[in-house]
Design a protein around this motif. Structure first.
Motif, PDB file in Angstrom:
ATOM      1  N   LEU A   1      -4.635   2.037   9.721  1.00 47.82           N
ATOM      2  CA  LEU A   1      -3.223   1.640   9.708  1.00 47.82           C
ATOM      3  C   LEU A   1      -2.832   0.932  11.001  1.00 47.82           C
ATOM      4  O   LEU A   1      -2.070  -0.046  10.982  1.00 47.82           O
ATOM      5  CB  LEU A   1      -2.341   2.867   9.480  1.00 47.82           C
ATOM      6  CG  LEU A   1      -2.419   3.498   8.084  1.00 47.82           C
ATOM      7  CD1 LEU A   1      -1.607   4.777   8.034  1.00 47.82           C
ATOM      8  CD2 LEU A   1      -1.915   2.523   7.026  1.00 47.82           C
TER       9      LEU A   1
ATOM     10  N   GLU B   1       3.256   5.973  -2.673  1.00 46.45           N
ATOM     11  CA  GLU B   1       4.441   6.766  -3.016  1.00 46.45           C
ATOM     12  C   GLU B   1       4.462   7.083  -4.502  1.00 46.45           C
ATOM     13  O   GLU B   1       4.785   8.195  -4.914  1.00 46.45           O
ATOM     14  CB  GLU B   1       5.714   6.004  -2.636  1.00 46.45           C
ATOM     15  CG  GLU B   1       6.106   6.130  -1.183  1.00 46.45           C
ATOM     16  CD  GLU B   1       7.516   5.630  -0.926  1.00 46.45           C
ATOM     17  OE1 GLU B   1       8.181   5.202  -1.882  1.00 46.45           O
ATOM     18  OE2 GLU B   1       7.958   5.671   0.238  1.00 46.45           O
TER      19      GLU B   1
ATOM     20  N   PHE C   1       5.975   7.775   1.550  1.00 47.75           N
ATOM     21  CA  PHE C   1       5.033   7.125   2.454  1.00 47.75           C
ATOM     22  C   PHE C   1       5.719   6.052   3.305  1.00 47.75           C
ATOM     23  O   PHE C   1       5.353   5.856   4.465  1.00 47.75           O
ATOM     24  CB  PHE C   1       3.891   6.490   1.655  1.00 47.75           C
ATOM     25  CG  PHE C   1       2.769   7.442   1.354  1.00 47.75           C
ATOM     26  CD1 PHE C   1       1.547   7.313   1.983  1.00 47.75           C
ATOM     27  CD2 PHE C   1       2.935   8.483   0.445  1.00 47.75           C
ATOM     28  CE1 PHE C   1       0.508   8.186   1.714  1.00 47.75           C
ATOM     29  CE2 PHE C   1       1.905   9.360   0.167  1.00 47.75           C
ATOM     30  CZ  PHE C   1       0.678   9.214   0.804  1.00 47.75           C
ATOM     31  N   ARG C   2       6.711   5.340   2.729  1.00 44.52           N
ATOM     32  CA  ARG C   2       7.355   4.264   3.487  1.00 44.52           C
ATOM     33  C   ARG C   2       8.223   4.794   4.623  1.00 44.52           C
ATOM     34  O   ARG C   2       8.530   4.059   5.561  1.00 44.52           O
ATOM     35  CB  ARG C   2       8.194   3.404   2.540  1.00 44.52           C
ATOM     36  CG  ARG C   2       7.361   2.499   1.633  1.00 44.52           C
ATOM     37  CD  ARG C   2       8.225   1.679   0.706  1.00 44.52           C
ATOM     38  NE  ARG C   2       8.873   2.515  -0.300  1.00 44.52           N
ATOM     39  CZ  ARG C   2       9.670   2.046  -1.249  1.00 44.52           C
ATOM     40  NH1 ARG C   2       9.925   0.759  -1.321  1.00 44.52           N
ATOM     41  NH2 ARG C   2      10.220   2.858  -2.130  1.00 44.52           N
TER      42      ARG C   2
ATOM     43  N   THR D   1       2.602   7.054  10.881  1.00 44.26           N
ATOM     44  CA  THR D   1       1.155   7.034  10.636  1.00 44.26           C
ATOM     45  C   THR D   1       0.563   8.432  10.732  1.00 44.26           C
ATOM     46  O   THR D   1      -0.298   8.819   9.922  1.00 44.26           O
ATOM     47  CB  THR D   1       0.473   6.110  11.662  1.00 44.26           C
ATOM     48  OG1 THR D   1       0.984   4.783  11.494  1.00 44.26           O
ATOM     49  CG2 THR D   1      -1.028   6.092  11.469  1.00 44.26           C
TER      50      THR D   1
ATOM     51  N   TRP E   1       0.835  -1.214   0.000  1.00 42.04           N
ATOM     52  CA  TRP E   1       0.000   0.000   0.000  1.00 42.04           C
ATOM     53  C   TRP E   1       0.867   1.260   0.000  1.00 42.04           C
ATOM     54  O   TRP E   1       0.646   2.185  -0.777  1.00 42.04           O
ATOM     55  CB  TRP E   1      -0.924  -0.017   1.216  1.00 42.04           C
ATOM     56  CG  TRP E   1      -1.873   1.142   1.263  1.00 42.04           C
ATOM     57  CD1 TRP E   1      -3.089   1.250   0.651  1.00 42.04           C
ATOM     58  CD2 TRP E   1      -1.680   2.386   1.949  1.00 42.04           C
ATOM     59  NE1 TRP E   1      -3.667   2.466   0.901  1.00 42.04           N
ATOM     60  CE2 TRP E   1      -2.820   3.194   1.706  1.00 42.04           C
ATOM     61  CE3 TRP E   1      -0.664   2.895   2.745  1.00 42.04           C
ATOM     62  CZ2 TRP E   1      -2.958   4.459   2.225  1.00 42.04           C
ATOM     63  CZ3 TRP E   1      -0.804   4.171   3.268  1.00 42.04           C
ATOM     64  CH2 TRP E   1      -1.941   4.938   3.005  1.00 42.04           C
ATOM     65  N   LYS E   2       1.873   1.296   0.872  1.00 39.16           N
ATOM     66  CA  LYS E   2       2.723   2.483   0.968  1.00 39.16           C
ATOM     67  C   LYS E   2       3.541   2.695  -0.306  1.00 39.16           C
ATOM     68  O   LYS E   2       3.728   3.830  -0.748  1.00 39.16           O
ATOM     69  CB  LYS E   2       3.656   2.362   2.178  1.00 39.16           C
ATOM     70  CG  LYS E   2       2.934   2.482   3.515  1.00 39.16           C
ATOM     71  CD  LYS E   2       3.924   2.431   4.672  1.00 39.16           C
ATOM     72  CE  LYS E   2       3.219   2.620   6.012  1.00 39.16           C
ATOM     73  NZ  LYS E   2       4.174   2.592   7.140  1.00 39.16           N
ATOM     74  N   THR E   3       4.014   1.598  -0.909  1.00 40.24           N
ATOM     75  CA  THR E   3       4.804   1.711  -2.146  1.00 40.24           C
ATOM     76  C   THR E   3       3.960   2.304  -3.272  1.00 40.24           C
ATOM     77  O   THR E   3       4.422   3.187  -4.011  1.00 40.24           O
ATOM     78  CB  THR E   3       5.344   0.331  -2.563  1.00 40.24           C
ATOM     79  OG1 THR E   3       6.185  -0.180  -1.516  1.00 40.24           O
ATOM     80  CG2 THR E   3       6.158   0.439  -3.845  1.00 40.24           C
TER      81      THR E   3
ATOM     82  N   ILE F   1       1.359  10.451   7.568  1.00 36.64           N
ATOM     83  CA  ILE F   1       0.518  10.027   6.445  1.00 36.64           C
ATOM     84  C   ILE F   1      -0.879  10.621   6.575  1.00 36.64           C
ATOM     85  O   ILE F   1      -1.448  11.136   5.607  1.00 36.64           O
ATOM     86  CB  ILE F   1       0.447   8.493   6.374  1.00 36.64           C
ATOM     87  CG1 ILE F   1       1.822   7.923   6.006  1.00 36.64           C
ATOM     88  CG2 ILE F   1      -0.593   8.032   5.365  1.00 36.64           C
ATOM     89  CD1 ILE F   1       1.882   6.412   6.058  1.00 36.64           C
TER      90      ILE F   1
END
Length: 283
Positions: free
Chosen positions: A241, A213, A220-221, A225, A208-210, A228
């Motif tokens: 999250l 981004e 994001f990685r 939290t 999800w984070k990748t 974000i």
């Protein structure tokens, strides 16, 4: 081979062989020794293994003795670097509630093994009395004229339609990336909801984070939290999250994991639609 690093968490990493051919499968052992109460996470497929390519990760059951725990894994990787010797190490991460620490072992070296067939002392020529046809001369002026004509036509088309072609290309590429993400997400979500383990939770959250981004061009990685949630202006995402992070950091299953997954999926879908719409409206 690497040695135990003098740190709070002791880590060791080394190759199972000293040298390898280009692209050959090589095993890299990673060990971590830590105390009671520490949450140690090994890298997964989302980690950057450059200049190597990850082929497979094999984990082993933890061993505990005198209040200490020893975790180990073997990463099977391929080397595509042309450097004579590559120094390499893989870290482990100690995860806290809102932050993490990285522990990196000493670098281990892998030499590139070049193999060249032995040349005989005397060259042996093969007799061949079969007639060999000789190609006629090639019409280079015609070829050059055709190439110049194509370049001219392409330049004219790009001058008048370049922006529109570029825009349509960007949208097409974005749709392809989204389709691949959907396939990976559905597979990871199914595995996670059926077995909410730390490994499946880490894979789903990393995916999800990748992708976020890529859509938002933001780290994001690396963000917490709260960072974000502030960037997305969405405080509700904190709950979603943390539903998943509880499994990674505390080993506890959340109360409503399917809904948390659905909410994260909706954010990706909305961000994707927003990106292709912005691209389509670009002048």
């Amino acid at each position: 081979m690497g040695a135990w690093a003098q740190q709070q968490v002791e880590v060791e990493g080394y190759f199972l062989q000293d040298s390898a051919k280009l692209g050959e499968r090589v095993g890299y052992v990673l060990k971590a020794k830590y105390g009671k109460g520490q949450n140690i996470v090994f890298p997964d497929s989302t980690f950057d293994f450059s200049p190597f390519v990850l082929l497979e990760k094999k984990t082993f059951i933890s061993a505990s003795s005198e209040g200490n725990t020893l975790d180990s894994a073997i990463y099977y990787i391929s080397n595509f670097s042309l450097e004579p010797v590559v120094d390499f190490s893989i870290p482990v991460f100690e995860v806290f509630k809102y932050d993490s620490l990285k522990y990196k072992p000493l670098e281990s070296s892998l030499a590139l093994k070049l193999t060249i067939e032995e040349i005989p002392d005397e060259l042996i020529f093969k007799d061949n009395n079969v007639y060999q046809a000789i190609d006629t001369s090639f019409n280079y002026p015609l070829m050059i004229g055709l190439i110049l004509a194509l370049i001219l036509i392409g330049s004219i088309l790009f001058f008048f339609f370049g922006k529109q072609i570029s825009k349509r290309w960007d949208i097409w590429m974005e749709k392809r990336k989204y389709k691949r993400f959907v396939q990976k997400w559905k597979k990871a979500e199914a595995s996670f909801t059926s077995e909410p383990s730390m490994e499946h939770a880490d894979e789903l959250l990393g995916l999800w984070k990748t992708y976020m981004e890529h859509l938002k061009s933001r780290p994001f990685r690396e963000w917490t939290t709260m960072e974000i949630a502030d960037f997305l202006e969405n405080k509700e995402i904190i709950k979603d999250l943390r539903e998943i992070e509880m499994i990674i950091y505390a080993g506890k299953s959340g109360k409503d994991l399917p809904q948390a997954c659905q909410n994260l999926w909706s954010i990706c879908s909305q961000s994707y639609q927003q990106k292709i719409t912005t691209t389509d409206e670009r002048q």
